[in-house]
Scaffold this active site. Structure first.
Site, PDB file in Angstrom:
ATOM      1  N   CYS A   1     -12.339  10.870  43.417  1.00  0.00           N
ATOM      2  CA  CYS A   1     -11.002  10.393  43.060  1.00  0.00           C
ATOM      3  C   CYS A   1     -10.110  11.559  42.637  1.00  0.00           C
ATOM      4  CB  CYS A   1     -11.101   9.364  41.940  1.00  0.00           C
ATOM      5  SG  CYS A   1      -9.511   8.716  41.428  1.00  0.00           S
TER       6      CYS A   1
ATOM      7  N   CYS B   1     -13.853   5.042  38.162  1.00  0.00           N
ATOM      8  CA  CYS B   1     -12.488   5.539  38.236  1.00  0.00           C
ATOM      9  C   CYS B   1     -11.547   4.489  38.830  1.00  0.00           C
ATOM     10  CB  CYS B   1     -12.495   6.800  39.101  1.00  0.00           C
ATOM     11  SG  CYS B   1     -10.916   7.610  39.262  1.00  0.00           S
TER      12      CYS B   1
END
EC number: 2.8.1.13
Length: 372
Positions: free
Chosen positions: A107, A205
C-alpha cells in the site's frame, strides 16, 4: 555526511490526512516550519453501507476538523480502484499461494507514495508530500537522500517503507519521525486537535479492523485440513492454511493434549501439498528455527545495495530486534542471508529489511528458508 535542510518558505506540501494524530501533527509542524500546507484525504476501500468495520466517514470527519482548526484546505481523492488492482489482488494471490503477505508495504509503495504523489504533482502542484510515518530523511551534501529509522524505536516504521525509491524519499517529508509518540500526542493536545487522544489504527491497511478469517473467507474459499505434530500425529483440524502463519500460538484449538508437556503449541510449518498445518511445542522448536533465508524481489532505496559479503542487520518482521547477518548475492535479484544465530518464525512472503546503523538500505521478499 553533513545534513542540509531544504528551503521551506513558499514550498507547497500536500499532507496525507488520515484522521489520525500523526498526520494531524505533521500538518501543524510543517506550517510551523514555513511550508504552504494543504491536506489530502484518501479513500482506498469501497465499504458496504452497513459496514461496521470501516471508519472512513469518521476519519474524514476528523481530518476535516483538524484542517479547519489549522486553517488549511482539505482535498479528497478516491484510490479504491488502484488499491484493488495493485494491493488487494496481490494480497489475495499471496494468501492463495500459501504465503503471508504484508499489504501495508504494498500500500505504501503503490498508493501512499505513488498514486498520492502523482495526484499531488499533477492536480495540486506540490513541491513535497508528507505523511505521518515514524521515519526520517537525511539530505546529504553529495545530493543523495537517505531514509533513517524514526527516533521512537517502538514506533519506527521504516520496515514498511523500504520499497520507496530514492526519488520518492527525496519528495517526502516525515515531521513526526523526529519525535517520540508521546510528544506527538502532547503537541496535538496543546493545539486543541480533536485527534490528540484518538487510538492508533490497526488491521489491514485501509480495510480496518475486521475479523480477519471472516473477511478473507469472503474472497478465498477455505480448505479445511488436518493439524499434525512434527512427528506426523493428527491432533486436530484447521479451517484453512491461509488463516495461519509460522510462529502462531493462539487460535489453534489444540490445548491439553494427552502425552504432551505444558509448553504451548506453535505453528512450525505449512505443508501446502497435503493441506496440513504442522505444529510443535515450544517457541524454539527445531522446525520453527532458520539459519538463514533466500530473499528476492530486491529493492534498494539509493539504488545501490550493500556489497557482497556485507555484515549488517535485518528485520524479518515489524518491531523485531535487529538480526546480525551476512549477505551473499546469488544473482542480481536474489540474496542468500545467513544469520549469526538461528532465528524463529521467519515467514515466506513477508519482507526482509536491511539496515546499516540508522539507515534503512532496502530489502526484499522472503522466498525460502535455510534450515540445518
Amino acid at each position: 555526511m553533513t545534513s542540509i535542510e531544504p528551503t521551506h518558505t513558499g514550498k507547497k506540501v500536500i499532507v496525507g490526512m488520515s484522521g489520525g494524530v500523526d498526520s494531524s501533527v505533521s500538518a501543524y509542524l510543517l506550517m510551523q516550519q514555513g511550508y504552504q500546507v494543504e491536506g489530502l484525504f484518501m479513500k482506498n476501500w469501497e465499504e458496504d453501507d452497513n459496514d461496521e468495520y470501516c471508519a472512513a466517514a469518521e476519519d474524514l470527519k476528523d481530518a476535516q476538523a483538524v484542517c479547519d482548526k489549522l486553517g488549511i484546505k482539505l482535498h479528497t481523492v478516491n484510490f479504491a480502484a488502484e488499491y484493488w488492482d495493485n494491493v488487494f489482488e496481490y494480497f489475495l494471490a499471496e494468501y492463495k499461494a500459501g504465503r503471508t503477505p504484508n499489504p501495508d508495504i504494498m500500500c505504501n509503495k503503490e498508493i501512499k507514495f505513488k498514486a498520492f504523489l502523482e495526484f499531488a504533482d499533477d492536480i495540486l502542484d506540490a513541491d513535497y508530500i508528507a505523511m505521518g510515518h515514524y521515519v526520517r530523511r537525511r539530505d546529504n551534501e553529495d545530493g543523495t537522500t537517505q531514509m533513517l529509522r524514526g527516533v521512537d524505536n517502538n514506533k519506527d516504521q521504516s520496515y514498511f517503507l523500504y520499497t520507496l525509491s530514492h526519488e520518492q524519499v527525496a519528495r517526502s517529508l516525515f515531521p513526526v519521525g523526529e519525535l517520540e509518540k508521546h510528544e506527538v500526542r502532547e503537541i496535538a493536545k496543546q493545539m486543541g486537535l480533536i485527534t490528540h487522544d484518538k487510538k492508533d489504527s490497526t488491521g489491514i491497511c485501509f480495510i480496518g479492523e475486521r475479523k480477519f478469517t471472516e473477511f478473507l473467507g469472503n474472497y478465498l474459499p477455505a480448505q479445511p485440513g488436518n493439524i499434525e505434530t512434527a512427528d506426523g500425529e493428527v491432533i486436530g483440524t484447521h479451517q484453512g492454511l491461509m488463516y495461519h502463519t509460522l510462529g502462531q500460538r493462539k487460535g489453534l484449538g489444540i490445548g491439553g493434549m494427552k502425552n504432551s508437556n505444558d509448553d504451548p503449541w506453535y505453528v512450525v510449518d505449512k505443508d501446502l501439498k497435503r493441506n496440513v498445518l504442522v505444529v510443535g511445542q515450544g517457541g524454539h522448536h527445531p522446525r520453527l528455527m532458520s539459519n538463514g533465508m533466500l530473499v528476492n524481489q530486491l529493492h534498494w532505496v539509493d539504488r545501490k545495495g550493500p556489497i557482497n559479503g556485507s555484515q549488517i542487520v535485518v528485520k524479518t518482521r515489524y518491531r523485531q530486534q535487529d538480526i546480525p547477518c551476512t549477505l551473499t548475492y546469488l544473482d542480481d535479484n536474489t540474496l542468500k542471508v545467513v544469520f549469526d544465530e538461528p532465528v524463529a518464525a521467519v515467514t515466506p512472503g513477508q519482507s526482509a529489511v536491511f539496515y546499516d546503523g540508522e539507515v534503512c538500505l532496502g530489502g526484499g521478499i522472503i522466498d525460502q528458508l535455510i534450515r540445518g
